[in-house]
Design an enzyme around this catalytic site. Sequence first.
Site, mmCIF file in Angstrom:
data_model
loop_
_atom_site.group_PDB
_atom_site.id
_atom_site.type_symbol
_atom_site.label_atom_id
_atom_site.label_comp_id
_atom_site.label_asym_id
_atom_site.label_seq_id
_atom_site.Cartn_x
_atom_site.Cartn_y
_atom_site.Cartn_z
ATOM 1 N N ASN A 134 0.874 -1.177 0.000
ATOM 2 C CA ASN A 134 0.000 0.000 0.000
ATOM 3 C C ASN A 134 0.916 1.233 0.000
ATOM 4 O OD1 ASN A 134 -1.742 2.080 0.515
ATOM 5 N ND2 ASN A 134 -2.710 1.133 2.291
ATOM 6 N N ARG A 153 -2.579 -2.149 -3.423
ATOM 7 C CA ARG A 153 -3.762 -1.324 -3.213
ATOM 8 C C ARG A 153 -3.678 -0.161 -4.199
ATOM 9 N NH1 ARG A 153 -4.840 3.587 0.718
ATOM 10 N NH2 ARG A 153 -7.038 3.818 0.268
ATOM 11 N N HIS A 190 -12.799 3.263 -0.049
ATOM 12 C CA HIS A 190 -12.777 2.269 1.047
ATOM 13 C C HIS A 190 -13.486 0.977 0.623
ATOM 14 C CE1 HIS A 190 -12.792 5.889 4.052
ATOM 15 N NE2 HIS A 190 -11.556 5.450 3.910
ATOM 16 N N ARG A 220 -11.517 16.445 6.774
ATOM 17 C CA ARG A 220 -12.320 16.765 5.580
ATOM 18 C C ARG A 220 -13.740 17.161 5.973
ATOM 19 N NH1 ARG A 220 -11.031 11.237 2.923
ATOM 20 N NH2 ARG A 220 -8.777 11.385 2.937
ATOM 21 N N GLU A 257 -8.104 -4.729 5.380
ATOM 22 C CA GLU A 257 -7.984 -4.495 3.939
ATOM 23 C C GLU A 257 -6.855 -5.318 3.329
ATOM 24 O OE1 GLU A 257 -8.318 -0.360 5.267
ATOM 25 O OE2 GLU A 257 -9.049 0.093 3.253
#
Length: 401
Positions: free
Chosen positions: A7, A91, A180, A241, A385
């Site tokens: 990743n 990823r 996600h 965010r 993940e």
Amino acid sequence: MKVLVINCGSSSLKFQLIDSITEETAAKGICERIGIEGSRLVFEADGREKTVTEIPMDDHLKAVQLVLEALIDPVKGVLKHLDEIGAVGHRLVHGGEKFAGAVLITDEVIEATEACNDLAPLHNPANLTGVRACRELMPATPMVGVYDTAFHQTMPEEAYLYGLPYEYYEKYRIRRYGFHGTSHAYVSRRAAEFLNKDYDSLKIIVCHLGNGASITAVKNGKSVDTSMGMTPLEGLIMGTRSGDIDPAIIEYLTEKEDKTVSEIIEILNKKSGMVGMQDGGPSDFRDVSEAYKAGRPEAVRTLKAYIYRIAKYIGAYTAAMNGVDVICFTAGIGENSSFVREHVADYLGYLGIEIDQEANGVRGKDKIISTAGSKVTVMVIPTNEELMIARDTKMVVEGMS
Ligand code: ADP
């Protein structure tokens, strides 16, 4: 088969070596500050003591090289030879409309992913740097790309289209993609497995609440709506965010604050959300909830808005699926904060949801946290993940033979 999961961010590279049969992690770690002074490799294998090596890493190629050397190191490593790595799973963030599942990485796949760089300028180029470095150092090893957007490609048109002139979708593919996806896919599937129910006939809402946060409606094993949009800025209030805002605010702020559009977007990405709502307060959730408990008004207003937005999306997705059977909480905040889970559930009495206070004390393990009488099952499912990427990688590689 052993799968190396990579990743890659702009200055970091996380890795995990996973045995795809036992699904155990043999080694994992992170290269930090790549291309910046003070770079270091953190390496952890087979439950042995973590090692931290400060070593210059000018680029991702050097980082991958150091990871591979560590994996076969006679003292700290776990492999005799790099040939034992059967495949590498990468990823990748944005696959646009092109990728609805994991793919074997070829030159054409790299090109098609590069074509999505505009949609994820911070992530895709960095992800691809990792792909290139691995291909150079392990030319004979199959590489698989697992996209964050792929799971959401099943969203119907009514969920992914914005209320914009249709030509913008046709010309620029402006639409909602969602992110996600690997986490939402893993958690929803794991919930069905845990409950011993058929994944393809359940209505599941997954709340992935980390620094970035999104909620997904999974109906009969497919993502039918998700809160992030064309970029990860849409949806929930996150660490830094803003999530959903009235788009007209952007022009208004450029005038009032004498800033460019890019500067305002940067503020929406990096200085808004929980940090911004607390006037530059902490982004780490543990600090925000401490401040809330101490009655600090900036933390109180922030957490109330954070929780309210989650509850609102759960309501929307219950409507979208005409019901809900299971609600799952995952990622740093979702897995650990009984406070958030309890207060979100306070809004959901109309669904017949009842939380078991004692069970809700759980942290970081698969668990049902609703009472036996609750009409909807509420669960904590820690996300994984990397394991999902390893599974997808195995599936693609086995499909090659
Ligand atoms: P990401 O992968 O998006 O960077 P994570 O899933 O690791 O994020 O989640 C990070 C968030 O989880 C941080 O806000 C952190 O404060 C929060 N978190 C981690 N551990 C706990 C905990 N024990 N209690 C409450 N929040 C936690």
